[in-house]
Design a protein around this motif. Structure first.
Motif, PDB file in Angstrom:
ATOM      1  N   GLU A  96       0.141  10.913 -22.010  1.00  0.00           N
ATOM      2  CA  GLU A  96      -1.036  11.306 -22.734  1.00  0.00           C
ATOM      3  C   GLU A  96      -2.114  10.352 -22.457  1.00  0.00           C
ATOM      4  O   GLU A  96      -2.090   9.381 -22.365  1.00  0.00           O
ATOM      5  N   GLU A  97      -3.307  11.078 -22.649  1.00  0.00           N
ATOM      6  CA  GLU A  97      -4.537  10.460 -22.353  1.00  0.00           C
ATOM      7  C   GLU A  97      -4.737   9.090 -23.430  1.00  0.00           C
ATOM      8  O   GLU A  97      -5.283   7.866 -22.631  1.00  0.00           O
ATOM      9  N   PRO A  98      -4.514   8.930 -24.574  1.00  0.00           N
ATOM     10  CA  PRO A  98      -4.436   7.759 -25.303  1.00  0.00           C
ATOM     11  C   PRO A  98      -3.706   6.762 -24.776  1.00  0.00           C
ATOM     12  O   PRO A  98      -3.909   5.491 -24.709  1.00  0.00           O
ATOM     13  N   ASP A  99      -2.457   6.984 -24.232  1.00  0.00           N
ATOM     14  CA  ASP A  99      -1.604   6.010 -23.503  1.00  0.00           C
ATOM     15  C   ASP A  99      -2.478   5.569 -22.286  1.00  0.00           C
ATOM     16  O   ASP A  99      -2.259   4.495 -21.746  1.00  0.00           O
ATOM     17  N   MET A 100      -3.091   6.480 -21.470  1.00  0.00           N
ATOM     18  CA  MET A 100      -3.595   6.008 -20.249  1.00  0.00           C
ATOM     19  C   MET A 100      -4.734   5.200 -20.613  1.00  0.00           C
ATOM     20  O   MET A 100      -4.956   4.116 -19.753  1.00  0.00           O
ATOM     21  N   LEU A 101      -5.493   5.325 -21.513  1.00  0.00           N
ATOM     22  CA  LEU A 101      -6.628   4.335 -22.092  1.00  0.00           C
ATOM     23  C   LEU A 101      -6.076   2.952 -22.462  1.00  0.00           C
ATOM     24  O   LEU A 101      -6.508   1.958 -21.860  1.00  0.00           O
ATOM     25  N   GLU A 102      -4.833   3.046 -23.151  1.00  0.00           N
ATOM     26  CA  GLU A 102      -4.283   1.700 -23.102  1.00  0.00           C
ATOM     27  C   GLU A 102      -3.578   0.996 -22.116  1.00  0.00           C
ATOM     28  O   GLU A 102      -3.587  -0.090 -21.933  1.00  0.00           O
ATOM     29  N   PHE A 103      -3.212   1.927 -21.007  1.00  0.00           N
ATOM     30  CA  PHE A 103      -2.464   1.324 -19.731  1.00  0.00           C
ATOM     31  C   PHE A 103      -3.923   1.315 -18.636  1.00  0.00           C
ATOM     32  O   PHE A 103      -3.348   1.492 -17.462  1.00  0.00           O
ATOM     33  N   LYS A 104      -5.142   1.259 -19.045  1.00  0.00           N
ATOM     34  CA  LYS A 104      -6.157   1.670 -18.088  1.00  0.00           C
ATOM     35  C   LYS A 104      -5.925   0.383 -16.948  1.00  0.00           C
ATOM     36  O   LYS A 104      -6.096   0.756 -15.771  1.00  0.00           O
ATOM     37  N   LYS A 105      -5.710  -0.735 -17.555  1.00  0.00           N
ATOM     38  CA  LYS A 105      -5.752  -1.789 -16.359  1.00  0.00           C
ATOM     39  C   LYS A 105      -4.609  -1.648 -15.540  1.00  0.00           C
ATOM     40  O   LYS A 105      -4.883  -1.750 -14.191  1.00  0.00           O
ATOM     41  N   GLN A 106      -3.443  -0.979 -15.829  1.00  0.00           N
ATOM     42  CA  GLN A 106      -2.257  -0.985 -14.900  1.00  0.00           C
ATOM     43  C   GLN A 106      -2.701   0.101 -13.941  1.00  0.00           C
ATOM     44  O   GLN A 106      -2.429   0.295 -12.820  1.00  0.00           O
ATOM     45  N   ILE A 107      -3.401   1.250 -14.661  1.00  0.00           N
ATOM     46  CA  ILE A 107      -3.630   2.483 -13.617  1.00  0.00           C
ATOM     47  C   ILE A 107      -4.547   2.131 -12.594  1.00  0.00           C
ATOM     48  O   ILE A 107      -4.618   2.326 -11.559  1.00  0.00           O
ATOM     49  N   PHE A 108      -5.625   1.214 -13.052  1.00  0.00           N
ATOM     50  CA  PHE A 108      -6.729   0.789 -11.879  1.00  0.00           C
ATOM     51  C   PHE A 108      -5.809   0.054 -10.919  1.00  0.00           C
ATOM     52  O   PHE A 108      -6.356  -0.277  -9.707  1.00  0.00           O
ATOM     53  N   SER A 109      -5.112  -0.918 -11.454  1.00  0.00           N
ATOM     54  CA  SER A 109      -4.159  -1.623 -10.450  1.00  0.00           C
ATOM     55  C   SER A 109      -3.416  -0.861  -9.313  1.00  0.00           C
ATOM     56  O   SER A 109      -3.239  -0.934  -8.083  1.00  0.00           O
ATOM     57  N   LEU A 110      -2.927   0.362  -9.916  1.00  0.00           N
ATOM     58  CA  LEU A 110      -2.180   1.161  -8.971  1.00  0.00           C
ATOM     59  C   LEU A 110      -3.083   2.019  -7.926  1.00  0.00           C
ATOM     60  O   LEU A 110      -2.793   2.040  -6.903  1.00  0.00           O
ATOM     61  N   GLU A 111      -4.565   2.279  -8.661  1.00  0.00           N
ATOM     62  CA  GLU A 111      -5.397   2.785  -7.640  1.00  0.00           C
ATOM     63  C   GLU A 111      -5.825   1.886  -6.517  1.00  0.00           C
ATOM     64  O   GLU A 111      -5.906   2.451  -5.250  1.00  0.00           O
ATOM     65  N   ASN A 112      -5.754   0.782  -6.711  1.00  0.00           N
ATOM     66  CA  ASN A 112      -5.920  -0.318  -5.594  1.00  0.00           C
ATOM     67  C   ASN A 112      -4.915  -0.243  -4.364  1.00  0.00           C
ATOM     68  O   ASN A 112      -5.209  -0.827  -3.413  1.00  0.00           O
ATOM     69  N   ARG A 113      -3.880   0.544  -4.821  1.00  0.00           N
ATOM     70  CA  ARG A 113      -2.842   0.322  -3.729  1.00  0.00           C
ATOM     71  C   ARG A 113      -2.318   1.849  -3.140  1.00  0.00           C
ATOM     72  O   ARG A 113      -1.246   1.817  -2.888  1.00  0.00           O
ATOM     73  N   CYS A 114      -3.180   2.819  -3.431  1.00  0.00           N
ATOM     74  CA  CYS A 114      -2.774   4.247  -2.894  1.00  0.00           C
ATOM     75  C   CYS A 114      -4.002   4.717  -2.611  1.00  0.00           C
ATOM     76  O   CYS A 114      -5.157   4.385  -2.741  1.00  0.00           O
ATOM     77  N   GLY A 115      -3.854   5.724  -1.731  1.00  0.00           N
ATOM     78  CA  GLY A 115      -4.952   6.704  -1.251  1.00  0.00           C
ATOM     79  C   GLY A 115      -4.998   8.022  -2.264  1.00  0.00           C
ATOM     80  O   GLY A 115      -6.334   8.472  -2.181  1.00  0.00           O
ATOM     81  N   ARG A 116      -4.036   8.256  -3.133  1.00  0.00           N
ATOM     82  CA  ARG A 116      -4.236   9.435  -3.818  1.00  0.00           C
ATOM     83  C   ARG A 116      -3.467   8.957  -5.263  1.00  0.00           C
ATOM     84  O   ARG A 116      -2.297   8.704  -5.237  1.00  0.00           O
ATOM     85  N   ILE A 117      -4.276   9.133  -6.274  1.00  0.00           N
ATOM     86  CA  ILE A 117      -3.656   8.895  -7.674  1.00  0.00           C
ATOM     87  C   ILE A 117      -3.711  10.300  -8.449  1.00  0.00           C
ATOM     88  O   ILE A 117      -4.784  10.747  -8.564  1.00  0.00           O
ATOM     89  N   GLY A 176       0.987  -1.167  -0.047  1.00  0.00           N
ATOM     90  CA  GLY A 176       0.027   0.235  -0.054  1.00  0.00           C
ATOM     91  C   GLY A 176       0.834   1.254  -0.022  1.00  0.00           C
ATOM     92  O   GLY A 176       1.769   1.186   0.658  1.00  0.00           O
ATOM     93  N   GLN A 177       0.381   2.128  -0.659  1.00  0.00           N
ATOM     94  CA  GLN A 177       1.112   3.533  -0.985  1.00  0.00           C
ATOM     95  C   GLN A 177       0.251   4.689  -0.546  1.00  0.00           C
ATOM     96  O   GLN A 177      -0.968   4.678  -0.582  1.00  0.00           O
ATOM     97  N   LEU A 178       0.869   5.920  -0.391  1.00  0.00           N
ATOM     98  CA  LEU A 178       0.143   6.813  -0.058  1.00  0.00           C
ATOM     99  C   LEU A 178      -0.321   8.054  -1.430  1.00  0.00           C
ATOM    100  O   LEU A 178      -1.380   8.061  -1.489  1.00  0.00           O
ATOM    101  N   THR A 179       0.510   7.592  -2.194  1.00  0.00           N
ATOM    102  CA  THR A 179       0.195   8.054  -3.755  1.00  0.00           C
ATOM    103  C   THR A 179       0.708   7.168  -4.740  1.00  0.00           C
ATOM    104  O   THR A 179       1.611   6.454  -4.557  1.00  0.00           O
ATOM    105  N   ALA A 180       0.206   7.236  -6.009  1.00  0.00           N
ATOM    106  CA  ALA A 180       0.663   6.744  -7.007  1.00  0.00           C
ATOM    107  C   ALA A 180       0.478   7.801  -8.295  1.00  0.00           C
ATOM    108  O   ALA A 180      -0.341   8.777  -8.211  1.00  0.00           O
ATOM    109  N   THR A 181       1.414   8.097  -9.109  1.00  0.00           N
ATOM    110  CA  THR A 181       1.344   8.894 -10.245  1.00  0.00           C
ATOM    111  C   THR A 181       1.515   8.103 -11.647  1.00  0.00           C
ATOM    112  O   THR A 181       2.169   7.260 -11.703  1.00  0.00           O
ATOM    113  N   VAL A 182       0.760   8.809 -12.524  1.00  0.00           N
ATOM    114  CA  VAL A 182       0.643   8.452 -13.912  1.00  0.00           C
ATOM    115  C   VAL A 182       1.085   9.483 -14.896  1.00  0.00           C
ATOM    116  O   VAL A 182       0.418  10.709 -14.651  1.00  0.00           O
ATOM    117  N   MET A 183       2.175   9.302 -15.556  1.00  0.00           N
ATOM    118  CA  MET A 183       2.878  10.395 -16.528  1.00  0.00           C
ATOM    119  C   MET A 183       2.390   9.722 -18.152  1.00  0.00           C
ATOM    120  O   MET A 183       2.879   8.698 -18.267  1.00  0.00           O
TER     121      MET A 183
END
Length: 527
Positions: free
Chosen positions: A427-448, A418-425
């Protein structure tokens, strides 16, 4: 004012013990002004008994009265003037702009809680009126709201000598909730704590709050700290610090006859995921993150200690630029000798592990008081297989983890605690492609957060500063922002209570005009 080094047992100053301590300048090793007397068992007991007696009067103070009290504390802190700034700089080795900003944050969050109390709806007042004719069974009149939990113990943090200390977020939110507070002063900034405690006690007297609403004691965590946590009048603990320290308090609290919650904010390496589109801007990304890694000498709980990326044609350029930027940063003085020594030890132990590459470090050799900016790199497989790389290094350090594929990235994220934060750097098209990984990070932090740096925590209603264990002992709560008040309250239901005995927030006439849920509808109307 001259520092007296005594304990604040409610409104009384006391120094009955034979143990004391000094604070030493990290550069010269010369003692700073002040001898600070450790509280005796009897003094701690007296402070706690005073707090317990004060609770029954303080919790019945109106929200407006508590708001005035918090605002008066803020004013009294400002009245300390430059003396507070100078002393805090000497004890923390932090620069004047940082301390002045932290004073502003401390005063600001006191006023923020005061405003919350003035509006009043935060108590979540809920009313279901009686239905005596309901079939097959009648319904009683039921009214519920959040009420203060009792005496709260606050343990000061080392890295924020004002904002997470004597009058910091834990104290401010507990006092706002209606809970008396006993603060265990941090040994690294005892003088700062004394000055702030003086301001709080002055506010207690000016606002006619009961003696025992606030106390502050000096002493070791293994004696004074343990005694406080184990005392039955204490109903909750607020802590910011190391995982080891937080877990010790958590274990003590659960050994009691009556276990209590410990709201501990602890270690976090704050993973930052760099998507391919972010790596295309390697030069700017490297400069941005070199600054975030080393701001405040890396002594923020939100320091970006882990950078995750999928290896591509731009990843080597990013690593090279990050190394170049880190090399140009001058080492700076850390908070204390013990913190600097711990940083050096952790840094050396980590860099001595197998299959780790030192990407870069400051070209300027650090003194015994300074932390040397450092970045290193490992493969995904190495990171997953070695728990050492998952540990927080408190200081100007970050680790790059190179993944060969998205599948490897999945495994790295799944291995994170578990983490206090997670950050995603990226562009939006990339974020949509990595949506699974981003949601996995969300499960491990308090602020994304997206396209920014994790260092810097806004004090506001929407902030979440906490996360799944071991970032915090309870991921449902925050230690920053107005939501912090919910740690120190509990829901109480009043059934068929006479209107005259009800708290103002639940009375028929709704004298405070707060927002309530009445018979399933939000309203400010009276009954």
């Amino acid at each position: 004012m001259s520092l007296h080094g005594k304990n604040f047992i409610g409104n009384i100053l006391s120094a009955n013990g034979d143990k004391s301590s000094k604070i030493y300048d990290i550069h010269s090793n010369e003692p700073l002004e002040g001898v600070f007397y450790h509280a005796t068992k009897e003094e701690v007991d007296e402070a706690l008994e005073k707090a317990n007696l004060a609770f029954f009067e303080y919790k019945e103070k109106t929200q407006a009265q508590r708001a005035e009290f918090l605002e008066t504390i803020a004013d009294e802190i400002m009245n300390l003037g430059d003396e507070l700034i100078v002393r805090t700089i000497a004890e923390s080795n932090l620069p004047r702009p940082r301390i002045e900003g932290e004073r502003g944050r401390t005063v600001g969050q006191l006023k923020m809680f005061a405003n919350l109390l003035k509006e009043g709806s935060w108590v979540e007042a809920t009313i279901d009126e009686a239905l005596p004719d309901r079939k097959p069974l009648p319904r009683n009149d039921l009214r519920k709201m959040l009420r203060p939990i009792g005496v709260v113990s606050v343990f000061e943090a080392s890295n924020f000598p004002l904002a997470f200390a004597c009058a910091g977020g834990d104290t401010a939110s507990a006092l706002a909730a209606g809970c008396p507070v006993i603060v265990k002063a941090h040994s690294s900034h005892s003088g700062t704590s004394e000055l702030i405690a003086t301001a709080i006690i002055e506010a207690v007297k000016k606002c006619n709050m009961p003696d025992g609403t606030f106390s502050m004691v000096h002493g070791g965590g293994r004696t004074v700290g343990q005694q406080i946590v184990l005392h039955e009048v204490v109903k909750a603990v607020g802590f910011t610090g190391s995982t080891q320290g937080g877990m010790k308090l958590f274990e003590l609290a659960n050994q009691r006859k009556t276990p209590i919650p410990v709201f501990a904010e602890m270690g976090s390496i704050n993973p930052c995921l760099f998507l391919p589109s972010a790596l295309k801007d390697a030069e700017n990304m490297a400069e941005l993150y070199a600054g975030s890694i080393t701001v405040g000498v890396g002594q923020f709980c939100t320091n970006p200690g882990l950078i995750l990326l999928v290896k591509d044609e731009n990843s080597e350029k990013f690593k090279s630029k990050l190394s170049e930027n880190i090399a140009q940063i001058t080492p700076s003085t850390m908070l204390s000798s013990s913190i600097q020594q711990a940083f050096e030890k952790s840094r050396e132990e980590t860099l001595s592990q197998n299959d780790i590459e030192l990407l870069g470090e400051s070209k300027l050799k650090n003194t015994r008081a300074e932390g040397r900016p450092t970045v290193a790199c490992v493969t995904a497989k190495t990171f997953i297989s070695n728990p050492k790389f998952h540990e927080e290094i408190f200081g100007p350090y970050s680790l790059v983890v190179e993944c060969e594929s998205k599948d490897e990235l999945d495994l790295v994220i799944e291995s994170l605690e578990g983490q206090l934060t997670a950050t995603v750097m990226g562009e939006e098209p990339d974020m949509l492609e990595f949506k699974k990984q981003i949601f996995s990070l969300e499960n491990r932090c308090g602020r994304i957060l997206f396209n920014g740096v994790p260092t810097g925590v806004e004090v506001c209603h929407s902030m979440q500063h906490g996360g799944p264990f071991p970032a915090a002992t309870d991921s449902r709560f925050t230690s920053v922002g107005t939501g912090a008040i919910r740690r120190f309250v509990r829901p109480v239901c009043f059934q068929d209570c006479p209107n005259s005995l009800l708290p103002e927030e639940l009375k028929d006439e709704n004298p405070l005009e707060i927002l309530r849920i009445v018979n399933d509808k939000y309203t400010r109307e009276s009954l």
